[in-house]
Design a protein around this motif. Sequence first.
Motif, PDB file in Angstrom:
ATOM      1  N   LEU A   1      33.733  74.556  -2.724  1.00  0.00           N
ATOM      2  CA  LEU A   1      35.095  74.529  -3.248  1.00  0.00           C
ATOM      3  C   LEU A   1      35.697  75.917  -3.141  1.00  0.00           C
ATOM      4  O   LEU A   1      35.118  76.901  -3.625  1.00  0.00           O
ATOM      5  N   LEU A   2      36.858  76.007  -2.493  1.00  0.00           N
ATOM      6  CA  LEU A   2      37.627  77.249  -2.452  1.00  0.00           C
ATOM      7  C   LEU A   2      38.958  76.962  -3.132  1.00  0.00           C
ATOM      8  O   LEU A   2      39.781  76.199  -2.610  1.00  0.00           O
ATOM      9  N   ASP A   3      39.177  77.591  -4.269  1.00  0.00           N
ATOM     10  CA  ASP A   3      40.320  77.295  -5.112  1.00  0.00           C
ATOM     11  C   ASP A   3      41.183  78.547  -5.259  1.00  0.00           C
ATOM     12  O   ASP A   3      40.759  79.533  -5.871  1.00  0.00           O
ATOM     13  N   ARG A   4      42.373  78.546  -4.634  1.00  0.00           N
ATOM     14  CA  ARG A   4      43.339  79.657  -4.733  1.00  0.00           C
ATOM     15  C   ARG A   4      42.668  80.990  -4.401  1.00  0.00           C
ATOM     16  O   ARG A   4      42.798  81.970  -5.133  1.00  0.00           O
ATOM     17  N   SER A   5      42.006  81.025  -3.274  1.00  0.00           N
ATOM     18  CA  SER A   5      41.230  82.193  -2.909  1.00  0.00           C
ATOM     19  C   SER A   5      41.566  82.669  -1.500  1.00  0.00           C
ATOM     20  O   SER A   5      42.158  81.936  -0.705  1.00  0.00           O
ATOM     21  N   ILE A   6      41.173  83.901  -1.204  1.00  0.00           N
ATOM     22  CA  ILE A   6      41.406  84.530   0.091  1.00  0.00           C
ATOM     23  C   ILE A   6      40.048  84.938   0.645  1.00  0.00           C
ATOM     24  O   ILE A   6      39.311  85.698  -0.003  1.00  0.00           O
ATOM     25  N   VAL A   7      39.711  84.432   1.815  1.00  0.00           N
ATOM     26  CA  VAL A   7      38.416  84.710   2.426  1.00  0.00           C
ATOM     27  C   VAL A   7      38.650  85.439   3.743  1.00  0.00           C
ATOM     28  O   VAL A   7      39.334  84.925   4.634  1.00  0.00           O
ATOM     29  N   TRP A   8      38.110  86.633   3.852  1.00  0.00           N
ATOM     30  CA  TRP A   8      38.320  87.444   5.043  1.00  0.00           C
ATOM     31  C   TRP A   8      37.412  86.987   6.173  1.00  0.00           C
ATOM     32  O   TRP A   8      36.470  86.220   5.977  1.00  0.00           O
ATOM     33  N   SER A   9      37.662  87.497   7.347  1.00  0.00           N
ATOM     34  CA  SER A   9      37.019  87.013   8.563  1.00  0.00           C
ATOM     35  C   SER A   9      35.499  87.117   8.503  1.00  0.00           C
ATOM     36  O   SER A   9      34.934  88.056   7.930  1.00  0.00           O
ATOM     37  N   GLY A  10      34.858  86.142   9.110  1.00  0.00           N
ATOM     38  CA  GLY A  10      33.411  86.169   9.282  1.00  0.00           C
ATOM     39  C   GLY A  10      32.590  85.884   8.048  1.00  0.00           C
ATOM     40  O   GLY A  10      31.356  85.908   8.103  1.00  0.00           O
ATOM     41  N   ALA A  11      33.230  85.604   6.922  1.00  0.00           N
ATOM     42  CA  ALA A  11      32.473  85.285   5.705  1.00  0.00           C
ATOM     43  C   ALA A  11      31.805  83.926   5.844  1.00  0.00           C
ATOM     44  O   ALA A  11      32.266  83.059   6.586  1.00  0.00           O
ATOM     45  N   LYS A  12      30.721  83.744   5.104  1.00  0.00           N
ATOM     46  CA  LYS A  12      29.988  82.480   5.121  1.00  0.00           C
ATOM     47  C   LYS A  12      29.831  82.002   3.686  1.00  0.00           C
ATOM     48  O   LYS A  12      29.198  82.665   2.865  1.00  0.00           O
ATOM     49  N   ILE A  13      30.415  80.855   3.416  1.00  0.00           N
ATOM     50  CA  ILE A  13      30.392  80.266   2.078  1.00  0.00           C
ATOM     51  C   ILE A  13      29.357  79.147   2.075  1.00  0.00           C
ATOM     52  O   ILE A  13      29.489  78.150   2.799  1.00  0.00           O
ATOM     53  N   GLY A  14      28.309  79.321   1.294  1.00  0.00           N
ATOM     54  CA  GLY A  14      27.202  78.370   1.294  1.00  0.00           C
ATOM     55  C   GLY A  14      27.568  77.017   0.708  1.00  0.00           C
ATOM     56  O   GLY A  14      28.559  76.862  -0.012  1.00  0.00           O
ATOM     57  N   ALA A  15      26.761  76.042   1.031  1.00  0.00           N
ATOM     58  CA  ALA A  15      26.977  74.681   0.544  1.00  0.00           C
ATOM     59  C   ALA A  15      27.048  74.657  -0.979  1.00  0.00           C
ATOM     60  O   ALA A  15      26.227  75.286  -1.661  1.00  0.00           O
ATOM     61  N   GLY A  16      28.017  73.940  -1.509  1.00  0.00           N
ATOM     62  CA  GLY A  16      28.129  73.762  -2.952  1.00  0.00           C
ATOM     63  C   GLY A  16      28.643  74.968  -3.708  1.00  0.00           C
ATOM     64  O   GLY A  16      28.756  74.913  -4.945  1.00  0.00           O
ATOM     65  N   ALA A  17      28.943  76.054  -3.037  1.00  0.00           N
ATOM     66  CA  ALA A  17      29.472  77.232  -3.733  1.00  0.00           C
ATOM     67  C   ALA A  17      30.867  76.938  -4.268  1.00  0.00           C
ATOM     68  O   ALA A  17      31.615  76.129  -3.703  1.00  0.00           O
ATOM     69  N   ARG A  18      31.228  77.619  -5.357  1.00  0.00           N
ATOM     70  CA  ARG A  18      32.540  77.430  -5.976  1.00  0.00           C
ATOM     71  C   ARG A  18      33.229  78.798  -6.070  1.00  0.00           C
ATOM     72  O   ARG A  18      32.756  79.674  -6.794  1.00  0.00           O
ATOM     73  N   ILE A  19      34.312  78.943  -5.345  1.00  0.00           N
ATOM     74  CA  ILE A  19      35.048  80.209  -5.287  1.00  0.00           C
ATOM     75  C   ILE A  19      36.428  79.976  -5.895  1.00  0.00           C
ATOM     76  O   ILE A  19      37.194  79.154  -5.392  1.00  0.00           O
ATOM     77  N   THR A  20      36.741  80.685  -6.967  1.00  0.00           N
ATOM     78  CA  THR A  20      38.000  80.478  -7.678  1.00  0.00           C
ATOM     79  C   THR A  20      38.720  81.803  -7.879  1.00  0.00           C
ATOM     80  O   THR A  20      38.121  82.772  -8.362  1.00  0.00           O
ATOM     81  N   ASP A  21      40.000  81.858  -7.511  1.00  0.00           N
ATOM     82  CA  ASP A  21      40.834  83.048  -7.753  1.00  0.00           C
ATOM     83  C   ASP A  21      40.154  84.322  -7.288  1.00  0.00           C
ATOM     84  O   ASP A  21      40.169  85.344  -7.994  1.00  0.00           O
ATOM     85  N   ALA A  22      39.574  84.309  -6.108  1.00  0.00           N
ATOM     86  CA  ALA A  22      38.792  85.453  -5.651  1.00  0.00           C
ATOM     87  C   ALA A  22      39.231  85.897  -4.266  1.00  0.00           C
ATOM     88  O   ALA A  22      39.856  85.144  -3.511  1.00  0.00           O
ATOM     89  N   VAL A  23      38.871  87.132  -3.950  1.00  0.00           N
ATOM     90  CA  VAL A  23      39.040  87.667  -2.603  1.00  0.00           C
ATOM     91  C   VAL A  23      37.647  87.990  -2.086  1.00  0.00           C
ATOM     92  O   VAL A  23      36.915  88.775  -2.699  1.00  0.00           O
ATOM     93  N   ILE A  24      37.281  87.383  -0.961  1.00  0.00           N
ATOM     94  CA  ILE A  24      35.949  87.553  -0.389  1.00  0.00           C
ATOM     95  C   ILE A  24      36.085  88.410   0.871  1.00  0.00           C
ATOM     96  O   ILE A  24      36.838  88.090   1.777  1.00  0.00           O
ATOM     97  N   GLY A  25      35.347  89.507   0.940  1.00  0.00           N
ATOM     98  CA  GLY A  25      35.503  90.485   2.011  1.00  0.00           C
ATOM     99  C   GLY A  25      34.930  90.056   3.341  1.00  0.00           C
ATOM    100  O   GLY A  25      34.249  89.025   3.466  1.00  0.00           O
TER     101      GLY A  25
END
Length: 325
Positions: free
Chosen positions: A278-302
């Motif tokens: 789940l990616l909820d209102r978030s910004i994910v920068w290039s090349g990131a890898k979000i694992g199965a079942g992860a929950r990302i909320t209101d975040a910026v991922i480098g």
Amino acid sequence: MILAGGLSTRLYPLTLKLPKPLVPVLDRPVVAHVLDYLRRFDVDDIAINIHYFSDAVRQFVGDGSAWGAQVTYLHETELMGSAGAVKQLAARFTETFAVIGCDDVTTLDLHAALDFHRAHNATATIVLARATDVSQYGVVVTDEDGRIRSFQEKPAPGTELSKLVNTGVYVFEPSVLEHIPANTFYDFGKQVFPHLLRSQERFFGMVQDAYWCDVGTPAEYRRVHRDALEGRVTLAPSEGATVKDGVLIGRGARIDPSAKIVAPSCIGHDVVVGAGALLDRSIVWSGAKIGAGARITDAVIGNGVGIEPGAIVDGGEHAAATLTR
């Protein structure tokens, strides 16, 4: 001139390995949006000061031909402040010129600012915007005719003398350079502008009701994405990206069909999102890898960050970044 030499410490840890001009907005370096903006107003002779990861900035912008402009560089081995950087290029500024920060995303009318500046026979003009909460900005107090009378830096709520804020977009005459000493660290806001007031120079502020966002803080960085993805400002996304229903997906991104993306969200190029994530209102920068079942909320991922399967990342109001370890 685009001011692009700063370290952007307000965005740490996101900018520990990335210079401020290359911070992505809609999966595209913010300096590209600034160059787009300048070209819309027929500016084609542009100088940029660089310092932090200078080669990366030079490699991306190049000679400016991608924008139909000529771009030259001031490589500062030692930062000399916003005004000190301009002073080093004094020989270039023989006529009216503009200065803008590389983190200013705006639709301010630069032609109108130039007309105002000339009509008032000004030495210096600051383009001003209205803000509801001015506590994080430099506040400017003007007369009815726009003449600047005083400044107030980041006033506590309820103590502000004005709702007008300094956008960091300036129009100058070459004579302003006489107020900047050579070979000295010097700042426009802290030193040049107070000196212009003391010298009773023709110093004005022009108010415009246009979009403006300084993306140099986590909260404002998130705001510009929210505004762009929800249609309050129009910005060009990265090449090959798709934007639909408030979600940007960069080229080469692989998103498992069972993953859920909640708008407004920005998924950079070559990102991988695993099953059930789940990616909820978030910004994910290039090349990131979000694992199965992860929950990302209101975040910026480098860039290139790996989020473990099942992990929970909640950035909260000020959206901390996650970096590769």
